[in-house]
Structures are given as structure tokens and as C-alpha cells.
Design a protein around this motif. Structure first.
Motif, short mmCIF file in Angstrom:
data_model
loop_
_atom_site.label_atom_id
_atom_site.label_comp_id
_atom_site.label_asym_id
_atom_site.label_seq_id
_atom_site.Cartn_x
_atom_site.Cartn_y
_atom_site.Cartn_z
N ALA A 128 0.71 -1.02 -0.07
CA ALA A 128 -0.10 -0.15 0.00
C ALA A 128 1.30 1.21 0.15
O ALA A 128 0.32 2.15 -0.97
CB ALA A 128 -1.19 0.29 0.48
N ARG A 129 1.82 0.89 0.75
CA ARG A 129 2.64 2.68 0.39
C ARG A 129 3.58 2.11 -0.41
O ARG A 129 3.06 3.85 -1.69
CB ARG A 129 4.12 1.74 1.96
N ALA B 6 1.03 4.40 -3.16
CA ALA B 6 0.89 5.66 -2.42
C ALA B 6 1.77 6.67 -3.47
O ALA B 6 1.00 7.50 -3.51
CB ALA B 6 0.86 6.03 -0.73
N MET B 7 3.09 6.21 -2.55
CA MET B 7 4.08 6.90 -3.48
C MET B 7 4.20 6.62 -4.20
O MET B 7 4.65 7.87 -5.37
CB MET B 7 5.22 6.09 -2.59
N GLU C 262 1.19 7.00 -6.72
CA GLU C 262 0.37 7.78 -7.16
C GLU C 262 1.11 9.22 -6.92
O GLU C 262 0.72 10.32 -7.27
CB GLU C 262 -1.10 7.96 -6.05
#
Lengths: 516, 516
Positions: A60-61, A64-65, A67
Motif C-alpha cells: 500500500a505504501r 501511495a508513493m 500515486e
């Protein structure tokens, strides 16, 4: 021609853009301030990823990064920027704004100079090569590596040509400019050529001298990690780290991250080795103080960023090598070590000073000492030049590597690709032009300290008395407060009155290692 | 009518949208996945702000978080969404997708139902009121507070009317719906009316009973903070917290933050009070396990979020009150306490059980025990109803407050505004409609445990033997895996076979506190 404090104060007042006379420039400042605020998020979650994140958070990290990266890239490649940059160049700007615009253009170029198809090919080639390299290196699989490395080099050559077209400098210089703005391979070649005339002889001389001395005592562990952390924090405090604007944590690979207002240092504690965490912390504190002391009112604009990788390294090495391995500083550390870990003969100041200045040629760059390190860098710089401007084929790298390792360090690396051309992550990841920064940093650090000694003739005595203020004052005035106001060569000239001069580095090594 | 594991498995497979038959819905899913990735950044830097950030980092952090908020708000108010939501409603969707669309609409409403001018006035009014309240509360300055609170209430009344127009429910219900989807004040009023018939008498009965018992021994500190942390970690492990998907840190105000894949709990250690950090950690672990066990394949869509504040609180209170203060659980904790801190008479299981179930009416909600807590909430709910639907004036709040405190808890608060209507941050910050969630959570927790006892008749014996698996299994199947698949009333019905029923809460209190 160094700047005075009064000149600095004037320089350090960031002018407010005039939206009427400078509409395009004002809009560019607004956009960069927004990028800066969004980059803050990436800096903190990136630090968190290395220092805190549990394994199941990774997917997930990463999403997110990615994105955020996509969002920043979209803002940096917005079509309106081309016109804004062109119009801002025609607006009446003062010198500070013009320097900021220069850095905005550099930022724009880094995101826009390459066609999207090339960026995509580069991502694929480097991801494949770096991933395979992690298995191929331990297996000493040169043939396998070459297969993936050729596409990386091919893409990098195209990239260099695009950047060269955009900047008007040679392809390899254009690659270097990404890391060391304004530095040219002619300039680096000049100082490295000088270095090569005396470094190999000096290494042999130092080795002979150290061989004739009594053996150095190694501190005896184990060293409790919490105590190591307490010591690290105390040393950071002595080095002026602002704990209201940053913190120290742990990670597998130590780094200095976060944002200027909140610098996140990490280190790594080993049970049986005190030196690595301690000197690593001193090194990272040099990076941290640079960031913590960038001009506050400039933050958000590209001109407020640290100048370059080489200048950043000149700060970490000013702390680790010039100051940290200085006998005066070591003398200050000795009682701290005894207080934290109990006294032992290895903590005698003279022994500690000899411990942190041991010289031993080796195959691995990252393990190299202060004296032999530049040989590793010169070798890589020369091979990169040959790859980008001399038509060197990938297949011919090992022979050239062997020849240079023998010449510069007297070592035989034949057939040992693992500890030869395959040892660094830089080439598989396409970071050509980076290596010179390490030695530029070491040489600049020596040059800064030479300038400090001119300004403060009793510098060595003051360091020995635990007074490090002259160091911090000089670096603050000449480097930290200047951020990206000047390109690297002019920063050096303004700070020390001369361009990069390897004589200072030579004098430093001869004084410290040969007592001259 | 509870769902079976097989039904759950079917429900938990998130269907892939069909871009041909469901083009608008597919686009909405894509946009929500992007929002989710960006919200990840805010969750982590928000946690970092509370757990790590040094003071000088605050200004830049606030600016970065505001930039992200503005970006998210812009994406949530994109004009294209109105049309996409309308078109998606006409597309052939399955039940899961329709539930996801319902949550998308709720998300959209939260960002779009209010005119920008009202949002701005709300921000100004609540910021001013909350800021002033921090000084006015200690000074017991009711008159000063009223002046700032009136505009907050005025804006909230307009907000409630806008939300009511958008949702078709009454103004106060529309406010509550932001926190407890589908819950109505009629339903809350029904269960609170029941509660009021027996709670004041029960409180008096419990007090009389506890007064007749020998005094409870207080554990003797000081309690080393590192040892408290080691104990907290061990207890979290016993409670099934996944340390590969989260961590425990410290902050002034404990909370459960981060993201479902990486839950960040915080707690706060006091030198002389063991209970606060320990029970606080148990409470937050309940929140954490809910987040850690939301359906993985749904994450990124609004349907994957935890259902509501009340349901979230039902998880933390299932852990803290139903399980954590259960004599069986306390019996498991007793040897851990003795192992970490050395044995002392207060750590005897029976004494510990009495320690965590002491009942004492008091003026302050956040300090209240399990039995008196609902009285605080009912009082606030009734005053909020009167403010929004009964025309109560701000000036008349204290008299109503005094009357209800006397009736429900037998306490005199006349003139003591500081510990009366000014005690909570909710009103100055405009969070009307939130309070019921606390007691809904406590009542739902009792209802879940009643259902568990039906499914596992020897539940109490198993808890006493340290086997908490039936609790985790039941909550996982009926609550955690359901995320926002249903609105609150249907979730309760499906989980426990009945709507919210205060009889379970009453039975729980009578069993635990009166031995019935």
C-alpha cells in the motif's frame, strides 16, 4: 572574493514577486511552493518506510508513493510551464529571482527533457538490470550482467544525448550536471589528473609508515545498542544538531531524510562495532546541519535546495573526516566513550585517532578509508567517460578495471567481477555521472577547512579544546546559507576565494597521515 | 438471520467492474482508488505529527497537510462526479457494487452538500470558538464562551438543514448520519429512554454494593515506562494484534491511526498509573484489529471502510470493557503484571478485577467508568436534540445540564461550567451528533457478546482459560469482514439477529456489577 556577513544578510532576504511586473515568474513561484508542500509528504512517508514501516505495509505504501510521484510528475510536465518559463525569462527579475528561475529551469529539464518513451524504456531496463544484479553479483555472473547492462547503457547514452541537446554541454557533462550543477568533466578531469600524480605514491608511503607503528587497539564489545544511541545523541548535540527540528532513528541503510524543517537522520547499531554507528552519525549530522540551516525564508523555491550531491557530501565529510577524524575532536570523544561504555585502553585519545585514520587499500569502495577512496572514484569516472565519450564497449570494462586497480591501488581484481565492476548499485540503476561527487565532496571539504584555517589561524587548538563554533560559523555563512544561489564552481569561488583546488586535499592528507 | 461463513466468503469477493456495461461506475471506482492512495499519505504524516514530529516541523507539516486536503477536496468536488454518480445509478450493478455506490454517494455528500461559503464560515467559527475555549474553560468563562459558541451553533443549524435537504431525514438525524450511517434519533431516543428507566437506580445499587466491600488496593508505582511498553506489546500480542501490519508508539493523546495495512497505535505511559496505558492499549487494540481485518480485496473503495464511529467504538469497547474487564481476562493479566513489575498484593486477580470495575459518578465524561458513562452521553444527546429540533437557546444550556446531572447522576454542577457544558471539545469544534456513538458502541459491544455466548455457551470459561479465539472469530466474521457493506442497523441485525437492544447492555452491567 568571499562574501561578507552583510552581503549574506542582503542575499538571504527572499524578494516577494511582483504579480504585475512579473506575472509569469510569480505564477512559477506559486507552483513551486505547491510542489514543495506535496514533496514534504513524500519525504516523511519515505523516511517512515525505511525507519518504521512493518512488512505488510509495503504494498500500500508503494502504491501511495507512486500515486504522489505521478501527481508531482504531472505538475512538473504541465504544458503551461514551457510558456511560463519563457515569459519569466523576459520579465524584469533581480539576481536572486534569476538564480531561482535558473533552478526552476533545471527542475523542468529533469522532468521534461526526455521523451516519455525513453523514460519508460529507462525504467524497464534499470529495474530489470538492478533486480538481476542483486543475484548476479554474489554469483560473480559477469556474462549474465552484461546482457542486462547493455540496454541500460544504451538508454543512458540516448538520455545523455537528449540532455546534451537541451543544455549545450557534452553528453557526459549533461549526465554529471544532474548531480553537480555547472561542473564539467574537463574540470573534474583536471583535478583528478593532478590527484593521480601523487595519490598512489602517498598511499604507499602512508602504509609503510603505519606498518612501522605499534598495532592499533580495537575497542572491545559488545556495545549495548541503547548506550550507543545515547552516545550518538550526545555527539549530535555537540555537533549542533537541532533536536527541535529533527530526530535520530534506525534503519538498515543509514541516511539523512525528511525536510529542512524536520530532518530525519537514521543510523545502524552493531553489537561489536562502535565505530560504524558513531562515525556514521557524525557523517549524517553533517548532511543534517546543511538542511537545517538552509535559508528559512527561501524554502519552497528551488533556489532553497541544497546545492548538489557533491556539496552535500562536502558537508558530511567536513563533519566525518575533517572534524570527526581530527585529533582534537577525537580527544573530545575519548572521555564520552569511557563514560558511556566504561574505560578501556582502546579509548585512549591517541589510539582512537590512529583507529579512525587506518589506511588499507581494498577492493570495495564503500569500505575504503579517506586516503584510498579517491582511487575508486577516479577509476569509475575514467571508465564512465570512456563509455560515454570514448566508445568503450561493455565487454571491455573488466580489463580496464583491472588495469586501473593495479595502477592506483596495486590490487589484482582479475576475474573477480563481484568485487570489481559489479560492486556498486550505480551502474545497474543507470546513475552515471554520480561517482565524482564523492571525491569532489572530500576535496571541497579540505578546501573549506583550509579557508577556515586562514580565517581562524588557531582553528586546530580550538577544536582540541572542544570549540567547534568556527567550523559551524564558516560553513553556515559560506555554504548552508547559500543553498542553490550559485552553481557549484561559483559557490566554491565565493566561499574559498578559488575554484576547486586539489592542493588542499593533498595538504590535508600529508599533514594528517605523514605529519608534514 | 445471521450470515454464514459461506455467505461471508461470497460477499468478500470484490467484483471487478465491467467497463463496458458499467462505465460510470468503473470510473468512480478508479477515482476512489486514487483518493485512497493519496489518503494513505495523510494518514501516515498525521500519525507522524502526533508520534514523532519535533516542534519546529509543525508549520511546514501543517502546510503540507493542508495542501493534500485541498487536493483531495478538489478531487471530491470535481463537477464530473455529479453526472458519474447519476449514471452509475442507472447501470446494472450487483448488490456489492450498489452498496459501494451508496458509500460513494455518502462520501460525495460529505464534500458537496454544503455551499463553499458555509464551509468557510464553519471553519472560521469553529477555529475561533475552539481556540478561545482552550483558555475559557479553565477560567470557567461561560459568558465569553457563549459569544463564540452562538455562531458555531448557527452555522451547524444551517449545515443540518442543508444535509437534511440532501438526505431527506431530519436535521439532527442528518448530523448523526455523518458518524453513524442509517441511525436515527428516533432509534437512539428509543434505547436511551429505556436506559434512563433503569440506569440511575442501577448506579446507586452498584455504589451501595461496592461501599460494603473491603477497599480496593491500588498498584504501587513507580512503573518503569519501558517495562510498561514491554507489557503493552505482550498484551497486544495476546489480543491478536498483527505486528507485521502495524506498530505501537507514544503520543500525548492515544489514538489508532495509520492505514488498514499498517495500523499505528499510540499510548501514553504515566509513571505512577499502570492502568491508564494498559487499558488504553487494550482499547486501541480493539480499533486496530477492526482496521487490520477489513476485507483486503475491497481496500481502496468506500465500502471497505470501517462502518462508523459507533461500530468502531463497539470494537474498542468489546476489547476494553467486555473482554478487558472480564474476570477471566483479568486473571490472565495478573501473572503478566507480576512478571513485569514484581509481585504485589494489588496484582491479585480478584483485586485487579475490582480495580477495573470501580463505579463512581463524576462530572467528567472522559474519566467516567463503564456504568456511569451512558448518563453523560444521554444528557448530551438530549441537549443536542433540543438545540437542533426543540429551539433551545444557548443561554439555557446550563440549567438543562444541571437538571439532568442531578437526575441521572445525583450531582450538583450549578455554576461549574468548566466541568459542565464546557468540558468537551465536541461542541466548540462543531461536532454535533457525535456523542451517541460512544454509548451505541458500548451497547453494541454488549449485544455482540450476548450473541457470542449464544454461539459459544462456554465462552466465559474459555476466556478464563486464556482462549480469546471465540471473540476474535465472531467479531471477524460478523463485524470486521463486513466493513461498510451494510448500514449500521442492518449490520446489527445480520450480526446478532436483532436491532440495537439495550437489554444486553443492562444484563451485562447487572451480571458484572451486581452478580445477577
Amino acid at each position: 572574493m568571499t562574501t561578507t556577513p552583510a552581503q549574506n544578510a542582503a542575499l538571504n532576504a527572499a524578494p516577494l514577486p511582483d504579480p504585475v511586473r512579473q506575472p509569469a515568474y510569480a505564477e512559477l513561484e506559486r507552483r513551486h511552493a505547491r510542489l514543495h508542500r506535496l514533496e514534504h509528504l513524500g519525504a516523511i512517508v519515505g523516511w517512515d518506510q525505511a525507519a518504521n514501516m512493518p512488512p505488510k505495509g509495503n504494498e500500500a505504501r508503494a502504491a501511495a508513493m507512486a500515486e504522489l510521484d505521478a501527481l508531482l510528475h504531472a505538475q512538473r510536465t504541465d504544458a503551461a510551464l514551457t510558456d511560463l518559463l519563457a515569459r519569466a525569462g523576459q520579465e524584469p527579475l533581480d539576481d536572486w529571482q534569476r538564480a531561482n528561475l535558473r533552478e526552476m529551469r533545471r527542475d523542468w529539464r529533469a522532468s521534461n527533457a526526455l521523451p516519455a518513451s525513453l523514460v519508460e524504456r529507462r525504467t524497464l531496463a534499470t529495474a530489470r538490470c538492478e533486480h538481476a544484479w542483486r543475484g548476479q553479483r554474489p554469483a560473480n555472473d559477469w556474462a549474465g550482467f552484461v546482457e542486462n547492462f547493455k540496454p541500460v547503457l544504451q538508454v543512458a547514452r540516448e538520455e545523455a544525448q537528449h540532455l546534451s541537446d537541451a543544455t549545450g554541454v557534452s553528453p557526459y557533462d549533461a549526465l554529471m550536471d544532474r548531480y553537480e550543477p555547472g561542473m564539467t568533466s574537463a574540470e573534474v578531469g583536471r583535478v583528478f589528473s593532478d590527484l593521480k600524480t601523487w595519490l598512489p605514491g602517498l598511499i604507499r608511503e602512508v602504509q609503510a609508515r603505519q606498518a612501522s607503528e605499534p598495532p592499533v587497539l580495537q575497542p572491545q564489545g559488545p556495545f549495548d545498542r541503547r548506550t550507543q544511541k545515547a552516545l550518538s545523541l550526545e555527539v549530535m548535540g555537540r555537533l549542533g544538531f537541532d533536536f527541535d527540528a529533527g530526530r535520530l532513528d534506525e534503519s538498515t541503510h543509514p541516511f539523512s531524510g525528511g525536510v529542512p524543517e524536520d530532518v530525519r537522520l537514521t543510523t545502524r547499531y552493531l553489537d561489536d562495532d562502535l565505530q560504524q554507528a558513531l562515525m556514521g552519525t557524525v557523517h549524517e549530522t553533517g548532511h543534517a546541519r546543511y538542511e537545517q540551516n538552509l535559508p528559512r525564508s527561501w524554502l519552497g523555491q528551488p533556489i532553497a535546495r541544497a546545492r548538489s550531491y557533491g556539496i552535500h557530501e562536502s558537508q558530511s565529510l567536513s563533519f566525518e573526516m575533517q572534524l570527526g577524524a581530527h585529533p582534537g575532536f577525537v580527544g573530545q570523544m575519548a572521555p564520552l566513550l569511557a563514560r558511556h561504555f566504561g574505560d578501556q585502553p582502546a579509548f585512549a585519545p591517541d589510539n582512537l585517532a590512529r583507529l579512525v585514520t587506518r589506511v588499507q587499500p581494498g577492493l570495495i569502495r564503500v569500505d575504503a578509508d579517506e586516503v584510498t577512496y579517491p582511487a575508486h572514484v577516479i577509476l569509475r569516472f575514467e571508465i564512465e567517460q570512456a563509455l560515454f565519450e570514448g566508445g568503450l564497449a561493455v565487454e571491455d570494462i573488466p580489463a580496464l578495471w583491472d588495469e586501473k586497480m593495479a595502477a592506483y591501488l596495486g590490487l589484482d581484481t582479475r576475474g573477480n567481477h563481484r568485487d570489481g565492476a559489479m560492486q556498486d548499485v550505480h551502474w545497474p540503476s543507470g546513475a552515471f555521472g554520480y561517482f565524482p561527487c564523492y571525491t569532489l565532496g572530500a576535496m571541497f571539504a579540505a578546501q573549506w577547512f583550509a579557508a577556515m584555517r586562514r580565517a581562524t589561524p588557531d582553528l586546530d587548538a580550538r577544536l582540541g579544546a572542544g570549540d567547534f563554533a568556527p567550523v559551524f560559523g564558516w560553513l553556515g555563512e559560506h555554504i548552508w546559507s547559500q543553498a542553490s544561489r550559485w552553481e557549484t564552481p561559483e559557490l566554491a569561488l565565493r566561499a574559498s576565494g578559488e575554484p576547486l583546488n586539489p592542493a588542499h586535499y593533498r595538504a590535508h592528507l600529508e599533514r594528517r597521515y605523514l605529519g608534514r
